[in-house]
Design an enzyme around this catalytic site. Structure first.
Site, PDB file in Angstrom:
ATOM      1  N   HIS A 474       0.819  -1.211   0.000  1.00 64.94           N
ATOM      2  CA  HIS A 474       0.000   0.000   0.000  1.00 64.94           C
ATOM      3  C   HIS A 474       0.857   1.266   0.000  1.00 64.94           C
ATOM      4  O   HIS A 474       0.647   2.159   0.826  1.00 64.94           O
ATOM      5  CB  HIS A 474      -0.915   0.025   1.231  1.00 64.94           C
ATOM      6  CG  HIS A 474      -1.936  -1.039   1.258  1.00 64.94           C
ATOM      7  ND1 HIS A 474      -2.639  -1.368   2.413  1.00 64.94           N
ATOM      8  CD2 HIS A 474      -2.404  -1.871   0.297  1.00 64.94           C
ATOM      9  CE1 HIS A 474      -3.479  -2.360   2.148  1.00 64.94           C
ATOM     10  NE2 HIS A 474      -3.352  -2.685   0.875  1.00 64.94           N
ATOM     11  N   PRO A 475       1.851   1.407  -0.882  1.00 61.68           N
ATOM     12  CA  PRO A 475       2.666   2.622  -0.856  1.00 61.68           C
ATOM     13  C   PRO A 475       1.829   3.860  -1.163  1.00 61.68           C
ATOM     14  O   PRO A 475       0.958   3.840  -2.031  1.00 61.68           O
ATOM     15  CB  PRO A 475       3.714   2.368  -1.940  1.00 61.68           C
ATOM     16  CG  PRO A 475       3.078   1.382  -2.870  1.00 61.68           C
ATOM     17  CD  PRO A 475       2.233   0.505  -1.986  1.00 61.68           C
TER      18      PRO A 475
END
Length: 543
Positions: A474-475
């Site tokens: 989930h950058p």
């Protein structure tokens, strides 16, 4: 001001990246037949059948034909390990190979964005955009829509071990919640997924495919954006490589970067937009100073606990070749069974300790276990209880290391570098064990396989987190929205100090949302499309 040459450009808008955000923008902006849109995608078509089978992420993640296959730098916080960070390199981007889980985050996430000075990003303002994109299988209500192209549906697979997990969570005081995207997030229940009739519903399938027959939308695949074209303080186009040849595309109105939390800051930096000191170290001339480009990187780090069981799990159903054939036949004829599996079955949003006003940890429960999915499941019955901190304090960065725009940047998450994150992860493991020790789950658990009961003290639990944690992929946050010194875009997603350039993807999140990031990214693009249209209308009235 843009020169006359660019006023005669072929396109009104150039969207860089046909991922979750780019597909939405291409659809919404090309709704006006008088507007010409160019969509550039570095990957290819989503022809691979595994991109459409829900469980296909086992085959498409870490596959260089569909995945950028990023790798983080060695990170002290996780014992100098390097983690794989899959990102979609195909039409639909990461929505084509993610775990299909549909989670919006918490009301407070968006209210916090607004309180930080980002007008129009409070929960009440963004809720209509979540609803606009959604075709909710359960029907319409105050929180859900049914007229959008993105199908959201209940899981087609449920197993005894998942039901036991839910009951155990309730036993320890976590309330049942069948809609964590509704009035409240806290609780335990089954995930919903972006799927329809047993098939993945990616952003490409939902938004892009229906728009491709429009004559005013041009899609170029395998077009790698190298840099932006600047004329003083205006962005006038892009330079990209296709089939080994370098091309330029010019725009009359705007370039919109939708290349994700890694790609968007990389393109900005390769264009000379960023921190002057960093750019100069690489040998890039600074064309526009923006120190926050690539900074503020955030991600959800999960600790995966694996428990052996005496009852059957999916490990038993998919371990042997003949059973795999049966599973394949079930999916082929009924679109049900293990091949419809999302990345997880059960979600929990709860507090890591007493006294907190809102959940700060999330569980992803899987009715199977594996060291690495591509290597197959474990040769014993087991399930996985994965827990992550929702709002980490640790911050990392994405920075280019070369003049070559095709060379991957340095990715440093700086996991567990903040003391608060260390406290939360230790408490999160304790909550996971508390659930495992509750009835009716405890009745079927025979052993904690990972990390194991040898890890007992707080110091040992922190060490387990450093050794056994993984990214949930989930950058976010590397082109943050705001008005402080590290802000890259304003609350209309326009890059500070430059004309003709916006960033629209998960990189604009000032702080990461409390949950999975795909649904919020689609919402961001829906809202951005309206902002862009409003700006275009205002410009037309003024001319």
């Amino acid at each position: 001001m843009k020169s006359t040459a660019y006023e005669n450009a072929a396109f009104d808008y150039i969207v860089v990246g046909a991922g979750s955000a780019g597909c939405v923008l291409a659809n919404r902006l090309s709704e006006d037949p008088g507007i010409k849109v160019l969509l550039l995608e570095a990957g290819g078509s989503d022809w691979n059948p595994w991109l459409h089978v829900p469980v296909g992420y086992f085959r498409t993640m870490h596959n260089p034909s569909t995945d950028w296959c990023y790798l983080t730098d060695p990170d002290r916080g996780i014992n100098d390990r390097r983690l794989q960070w899959p990102r979609g390199k195909v039409l639909g981007g990461s929505s084509a190979l993610n775990g299909l889980l549909y989670i919006r985050g918490q009301r407070e996430d968006y209210d916090d964005w607004a309180r930080a000075g980002n007008s129009g990003w409070d929960y009440e303002s963004v809720l209509p955009y979540f609803k606009k994109s959604e075709c909710q299988s359960r029907g319409e209500n105050a929180y859900h829509g049914v007229d959008g192209p993105l199908h959201v549906s209940d899981l087609r697979l449920k197993r005894e071990i998942a039901d036991r997990f839910i009951e155990a969570a309730k036993t320890v005081g976590i309330p049942q919640n069948d809609d964590v995207n509704g009035a409240r997030q806290e609780g335990v229940g089954y995930f919903q997924q972006t799927a329809h009739k047993g098939l993945r519903c990616s952003a490409a399938k939902a938004f892009l495919k229906p728009a491709l027959n429009r004559p005013n939308l041009t899609l170029i695949k395998r077009a790698h954006c190298l840099r932006l074209l600047l004329e003083e303080k205006s962005v006038v186009g892009v330079e990209y490589e296709e089939n080994g040849r370098v091309h330029q595309a010019l725009t009359r109105l705007e370039v919109i970067l939708s290349s994700g939390a890694i790609g968007s800051p990389q393109i900005l930096q390769c264009s000379g937009i960023g921190n002057p000191e960093h750019l100069q170290r690489v040998g890039l001339p600074c064309r526009h100073e923006l120190p926050g480009v690539g900074e503020n990187l955030q991600d959800h780090l999960q600790v995966r606990l694996v428990f052996k069981t005496r009852c059957r799990t999916l490990n038993d159903e998919v371990r042997h070749p003949l059973r795999k054939l049966a599973v394949g036949a079930q999916y082929l004829f009924s679109r049900t069974g293990p091949l419809t599996l999302a990345a997880s079955q059960v979600c929990i949003f709860t507090q890591s300790r007493e006294g907190l006003e809102r959940p700060d940890i999330q569980f992803h429960m899987q009715p199977l276990s594996a060291d690495k999915p591509a290597e197959g499941v474990h040769p014993f019955s087991a399930f996985t209880s994965s827990v992550c901190q929702l709002r980490p304090h640790s911050r990392g960065y994405v920075r280019v290391t070369s003049l070559d725009p095709k060379k991957y940047p340095s990715i440093q998450p700086n996991y567990l570098s903040a003391e608060e994150d260390c406290r939360v992860v230790v408490n999160a493991i304790k909550v996971a064990r508390k659930i495992a020790a509750a009835k009716p789950l405890a009745e079927v658990i025979t052993e904690e396989y990972i990390p194991g009961e040898a890890y007992a003290s707080d110091r040992e639990l922190l060490e387990a987190a450093r050794q056994y944690s993984q990214s949930i992929y989930h950058p976010a946050g590397t082109c943050k929205m705001g008005h402080d010194d590290l802000a890259v875009v304003d609350d209309e997603l326009r890059v500070h100090g430059l004309k003709g350039l916006r960033v629209v993807d998960a990189s604009i999140m000032p702080t990461i949302v409390s949950g999975n990031t795909n649904a919020p990214t689609i919402m961001i693009a829906e809202k951005a499309a309206d902002l862009i249209k409003a700006a275009q209308a205002q410009q037309a009235r003024a001319s």
